[in-house]
Design an enzyme around this catalytic site. Structure first.
Site, PDB file in Angstrom:
ATOM      1  N   ASP A  10      51.810  -9.761 143.333  1.00 29.46           N
ATOM      2  CA  ASP A  10      51.067  -8.812 144.179  1.00 29.46           C
ATOM      3  C   ASP A  10      50.420  -9.635 145.284  1.00 29.46           C
ATOM      4  OD1 ASP A  10      49.767  -6.384 144.981  1.00 29.46           O
ATOM      5  OD2 ASP A  10      47.941  -7.067 144.004  1.00 29.46           O
ATOM      6  N   SER A  11      49.746  -8.938 146.194  1.00 29.68           N
ATOM      7  CA  SER A  11      49.029  -9.661 147.253  1.00 29.68           C
ATOM      8  C   SER A  11      47.785 -10.363 146.698  1.00 29.68           C
ATOM      9  CB  SER A  11      48.608  -8.674 148.331  1.00 29.68           C
ATOM     10  OG  SER A  11      47.812  -7.659 147.754  1.00 29.68           O
ATOM     11  N   CYS A  73      53.265  -4.374 143.307  1.00 28.12           N
ATOM     12  CA  CYS A  73      52.606  -4.046 144.564  1.00 28.12           C
ATOM     13  C   CYS A  73      53.343  -2.855 145.172  1.00 28.12           C
ATOM     14  CB  CYS A  73      52.670  -5.255 145.487  1.00 28.12           C
ATOM     15  SG  CYS A  73      52.111  -4.909 147.151  1.00 28.12           S
ATOM     16  N   GLU A 153      39.047  -6.346 146.124  1.00 29.32           N
ATOM     17  CA  GLU A 153      39.199  -7.817 146.144  1.00 29.32           C
ATOM     18  C   GLU A 153      37.831  -8.480 146.290  1.00 29.32           C
ATOM     19  OE1 GLU A 153      41.711 -10.210 145.908  1.00 29.32           O
ATOM     20  OE2 GLU A 153      43.182  -8.670 145.400  1.00 29.32           O
ATOM     21  N   CYS A 185      48.530   2.249 144.407  1.00 31.43           N
ATOM     22  CA  CYS A 185      48.218   0.863 144.757  1.00 31.43           C
ATOM     23  C   CYS A 185      47.743   0.237 143.458  1.00 31.43           C
ATOM     24  CB  CYS A 185      47.111   0.810 145.816  1.00 31.43           C
ATOM     25  SG  CYS A 185      46.525  -0.871 146.128  1.00 31.43           S
ATOM     26  N   HIS A 187      45.821  -2.051 142.881  1.00 31.88           N
ATOM     27  CA  HIS A 187      44.392  -2.390 142.827  1.00 31.88           C
ATOM     28  C   HIS A 187      43.558  -1.231 142.255  1.00 31.88           C
ATOM     29  CE1 HIS A 187      45.340  -5.701 145.587  1.00 31.88           C
ATOM     30  NE2 HIS A 187      44.114  -6.155 145.419  1.00 31.88           N
TER      31      HIS A 187
HETATM   32  N1  DGL Z   1      48.074  -3.927 145.345  1.00 37.60           N
HETATM   33  C1  DGL Z   1      48.917  -3.709 146.442  1.00 37.60           C
HETATM   34  C2  DGL Z   1      49.591  -2.381 146.466  1.00 37.60           C
HETATM   35  O1  DGL Z   1      49.863  -1.858 145.398  1.00 37.60           O
HETATM   36  C3  DGL Z   1      48.524  -4.302 147.777  1.00 37.60           C
HETATM   37  C4  DGL Z   1      47.217  -3.969 148.368  1.00 37.60           C
HETATM   38  C5  DGL Z   1      47.065  -4.732 149.674  1.00 37.60           C
HETATM   39  O2  DGL Z   1      47.195  -5.961 149.638  1.00 37.60           O
HETATM   40  O3  DGL Z   1      46.864  -4.098 150.725  1.00 37.60           O
HETATM   41  O4  DGL Z   1      49.931  -1.848 147.478  1.00 37.60           O
END
Ligand code: DGL
Length: 266
Positions: A10-11, A73, A153, A185, A187
């Site tokens: 992931d990022s 991600c 984050e 997402c 996150h």
């Molecule tokens: N967790 C990621 C997603 O599912 C990326 C969030 C990001 O870095 O903008 O899209």
């Protein structure tokens, strides 16, 4: 090959929600996690940039002998999937969108689904397109919520600030009549409680992490690749080391972790 690791990327910390669910559903599996903290947030980047980062990470995970790779991600799964699939022609690779679409296909017939995600995910319209392909009776309303991933984050969870941001987004007209909400997402499961609280249980919140873990379980079982050894080892890599990432990773993964910086892009 059974005891080879599962690669997850992931990022940043978002993919840890998937890694955590995998750890619970598949306790014998070894995990290699890559957080591309140098390029966070992915949701604000162009498709070409996300494709380029994802390609490098996949190649790295292949060198680590992963028996399966999970693109944890949604942004990369939305805009880089075609490229990613081409790179990993031997290693099985999963995105985080198709398991949710399968779940919807088997469990829902008529409903109003809301989708929240990054700009990259929402602007790609991937959820709308895939859901329309499986049913004409499901309405989809999507909203990009770009402040959420950076906010998470930064560790703003269960705080006044996060509550205000979440309430603001979820009160948008677009999401007014929804019966279900997809957290598109990785996150967002980390703020799931705040989202559930906002809806006072009137909206069913769909968290993809366990849906993905179940999907991984079934895939490994089918291909006879489930690890039968009990001693696990997990490795965590980032493209840019920060103390805050290490702290969050330990907190969310709920164990001490070995974290290493890898200069994949320099
Ligand atoms: N967790 C990621 C997603 O599912 C990326 C969030 C990001 O870095 O903008 O899209």
């Amino acid at each position: 090959m059974k005891n080879y690791p599962i690669g997850i990327f992931d990022s940043g910390i978002g993919g840890l929600t998937v890694a955590n669910a995998i750890k619970k559903v598949l306790p014998n599996e070894n995990i290699i996690y890559f957080g591309d903290t140098e390029h966070l947030p992915y949701g604000e980047k162009s498709a070409a940039a996300i494709q380029n980062y994802s390609a490098k990470i996949i190649k790295f995970l292949i060198t680590k002998k992963c028996k399966m790779i999970i693109v944890a991600c949604n942004s990369a799964s939305s805009v880089a999937w075609k490229n990613i699939k081409k790179i990993s022609n031997k290693t099985p690779i999963l995105n985080v969108i198709d398991p949710i679409i399968k779940k919807i296909e088997t469990n829902y017939t008529k409903c109003n689904i809301g989708v929240i995600g990054t700009k990259a995910t929402i602007e790609s319209k991937v959820y709308e397109i895939k859901i329309k392909n499986i049913s004409a009776n499901i309405n989809v309303s999507s909203l990009s919520t770009p402040l959420l991933a950076p906010m998470i984050e930064e560790g703003f969870i269960n705080e006044k600030i996060s509550n205000t941001v979440i309430t603001n987004y979820l009160s948008e007209k677009k999401l007014k009549d929804i019966s279900h909400l997809i957290l598109a997402c990785t996150h967002y499961p980390l703020i799931q409680n705040e989202i559930i609280k906002h809806y006072k249980s009137n909206v069913k919140v769909i968290d993809s992490s366990y849906i993905i873990a179940e999907y991984v379980f079934k895939t490994l079982e089918k291909t006879k690749l489930l690890n039968d050894q009990k001693k696990t080892e997990h490795y965590f890599y980032v493209s840019n080391y920060t103390k805050s990432f290490e702290k969050s990773a330990k907190f969310f993964f709920k164990e001490t972790i070995k974290l290493e910086e890898i200069k994949l892009f320099r």
